[in-house]
Write a protein that holds these residues in place. Structure first.
Motif, PDB file in Angstrom:
ATOM      1  N   LYS A   2      -5.216  -0.720  -0.525  1.00 37.96           N
ATOM      2  CA  LYS A   2      -3.833  -0.949  -0.932  1.00 37.96           C
ATOM      3  C   LYS A   2      -3.834  -2.038  -2.003  1.00 37.96           C
ATOM      4  O   LYS A   2      -4.344  -3.132  -1.778  1.00 37.96           O
ATOM      5  CB  LYS A   2      -2.979  -1.350   0.260  1.00 37.96           C
ATOM      6  N   ALA A   4      -1.901  -4.372  -5.061  1.00 37.87           N
ATOM      7  CA  ALA A   4      -0.707  -4.959  -5.682  1.00 37.87           C
ATOM      8  C   ALA A   4      -1.086  -5.389  -7.093  1.00 37.87           C
ATOM      9  O   ALA A   4      -2.132  -6.003  -7.300  1.00 37.87           O
ATOM     10  CB  ALA A   4      -0.220  -6.157  -4.888  1.00 37.87           C
ATOM     11  N   THR A  32      -0.191   1.758  -4.594  1.00 38.79           N
ATOM     12  CA  THR A  32      -0.179   0.712  -5.618  1.00 38.79           C
ATOM     13  C   THR A  32       1.256   0.261  -5.837  1.00 38.79           C
ATOM     14  O   THR A  32       2.128   1.073  -6.152  1.00 38.79           O
ATOM     15  CB  THR A  32      -0.749   1.237  -6.956  1.00 38.79           C
ATOM     16  N   LEU A  46       1.416 -11.164  -1.110  1.00 36.46           N
ATOM     17  CA  LEU A  46       0.406 -10.221  -1.580  1.00 36.46           C
ATOM     18  C   LEU A  46      -0.952 -10.498  -0.953  1.00 36.46           C
ATOM     19  O   LEU A  46      -1.707  -9.573  -0.641  1.00 36.46           O
ATOM     20  CB  LEU A  46       0.272 -10.282  -3.106  1.00 36.46           C
ATOM     21  N   GLU A  49      -0.873  -8.936   2.578  1.00 41.33           N
ATOM     22  CA  GLU A  49      -0.377  -7.579   2.778  1.00 41.33           C
ATOM     23  C   GLU A  49      -1.193  -6.515   2.052  1.00 41.33           C
ATOM     24  O   GLU A  49      -1.032  -5.326   2.330  1.00 41.33           O
ATOM     25  CB  GLU A  49       1.083  -7.483   2.314  1.00 41.33           C
ATOM     26  N   TYR A  50      -2.076  -6.920   1.149  1.00 37.55           N
ATOM     27  CA  TYR A  50      -2.815  -5.951   0.340  1.00 37.55           C
ATOM     28  C   TYR A  50      -4.324  -6.186   0.417  1.00 37.55           C
ATOM     29  O   TYR A  50      -4.784  -7.297   0.683  1.00 37.55           O
ATOM     30  CB  TYR A  50      -2.362  -6.020  -1.125  1.00 37.55           C
ATOM     31  N   ASP A 288       1.816   3.873   5.276  1.00 38.23           N
ATOM     32  CA  ASP A 288       0.755   4.402   4.421  1.00 38.23           C
ATOM     33  C   ASP A 288       0.623   5.921   4.492  1.00 38.23           C
ATOM     34  O   ASP A 288      -0.087   6.529   3.703  1.00 38.23           O
ATOM     35  CB  ASP A 288      -0.596   3.778   4.803  1.00 38.23           C
TER      36      ASP A 288
END
Length: 337
Positions: A2, A4, A32, A46, A49-50, A288
């Motif tokens: 995932k 960002a 993305t 970010l 979470e990514y 997702d």
């Protein structure tokens, strides 16, 4: 993965949009998302979470923004830095376990930029022990030892690997045989080693690599031949650059439990298949997972391959290969935490 992408200038935002469109065509990029300006507000979000953060901005802004957030090479996301003109892509943080180095190579190819990678093993064309772990979806039980082993590899010292003789490690041997980077290894066998674990040792130092559960989720049209399903599986596994022998389980929905093509494939590969109960699939929620209104109208669930893979891989599992179609077959791949 995932991803960002965050930018601060109008020119950077334009580059971010272009990069997002290109990355979304890659099945290994799960999603993305774009962010613009307000770096002080966004970065703390970010970072947690990514899997990867691509920062299109001056390196000074990036470094000051992430410095208070950095914790460990095991948990920190991959961080890439790109200038506004897209001339250079710099692997800034979590080059190996986080996947920043490989993502840097991918992104630089997509935008026609020069990749900048500074990790010692890479620039000296050596295979880092953490690269092996990342590429083969293995956890590192005692990551503080990574530095010692990578330094030993750089010095040309011989590393010992010990595995259980009763367990199938063909994927490891295939990986080592096909890898073009240098590493001096001796392989030993011992029944005292837990199956699905690899003991790496040198002098008094030890490091344990342990398999994450890798599950291939399968959806298909009724009556799809085994060979067609196999073709889709081979292509998806090839995209991840691992051997089929690395797959721990196949998965699909309960409504597919009499699908001969899937059953034959399970038998052919000697890989167990888990058919997930429909009630579990109906209750399962994940941002997702791609939602199919057609599948919903027909079976009462939004998808087959992605949720089946995630449920079978276990709690807090994640997709490493999003739903991809191959001539009436859909494949998704998940790994356990």
């Amino acid at each position: 993965m995932k991803v960002a992408i965050i930018s601060v200038s109008d020119k950077g935002k334009e580059l971010a949009c272009d990069l997002k469109n290109k990355l979304e065509k890659d099945s290994t990029i799960i999603k993305t998302d774009l962010y613009h300006k307000n770096v002080g507000k966004y970065f703390p979000i970010l970072f947690y979470e990514y899997d990867a953060v691509i920062a299109i901005m001056a390196s000074g802004i990036l470094i000051r923004s992430i410095a208070p957030l950095i914790e460990s090479k095991v948990s920190d996301p991959a961080v890439l830095n790109i200038d506004d003109n897209g001339n250079f892509v710099i692997s800034t943080l979590s080059g190996h376990l986080g996947g920043a180095n490989k993502l840097t190579e991918k992104v630089s190819t997509l935008i026609g930029a020069t990749p900048i990678i500074t990790t010692s093993t890479d620039v000296n064309k050596k295979l880092g022990i953490d690269v092996i772990a990342k590429d083969l979806f293995l956890t590192v039980e005692n990551p503080k030892e990574i530095l010692f082993f990578n330094k030993a590899i750089l010095d040309g010292r011989e590393i010992s690997i010990t595995i259980n003789p009763s367990y199938d490690f063909n994927y490891l041997f295939e990986y080592l045989n096909n890898n073009t980077l240098e590493i001096d290894l001796s392989i030993y066998y011992s029944s005292k080693i837990n199956p699905a674990e690899i003991l790496v040792s040198l002098d008094e130092h030890e490091l344990i690599l342990k398999e994450k559960k890798l599950v291939v989720g399968i959806g298909c049209r009724r009556g799809k031949e085994c060979s067609k399903i196999y073709d889709g599986l081979k292509k998806s596994i090839s995209d991840l650059n691992v051997s089929i022998s690395r797959v721990n389980m196949l998965a699909s929905a309960e409504i597919k439990q009499d699908e001969q093509g899937i059953l034959e494939l399970s038998e052919k590969l000697d890989i167990p298949v888990n058919f997930v109960e429909m009630e579990k699939l109906k209750l399962f929620k994940s941002d997702d997972v791609q939602k199919s209104e057609f599948v919903k109208s027909k079976f009462g669930i939004y998808g087959v391959c992605e949720p089946s893979a995630l449920i079978s891989a276990g709690f807090e599992s994640k997709l490493v290969y999003k739903k991809t179609s191959y001539d009436g077959v859909t494949i998704a791949i998940a790994i356990s935490k």
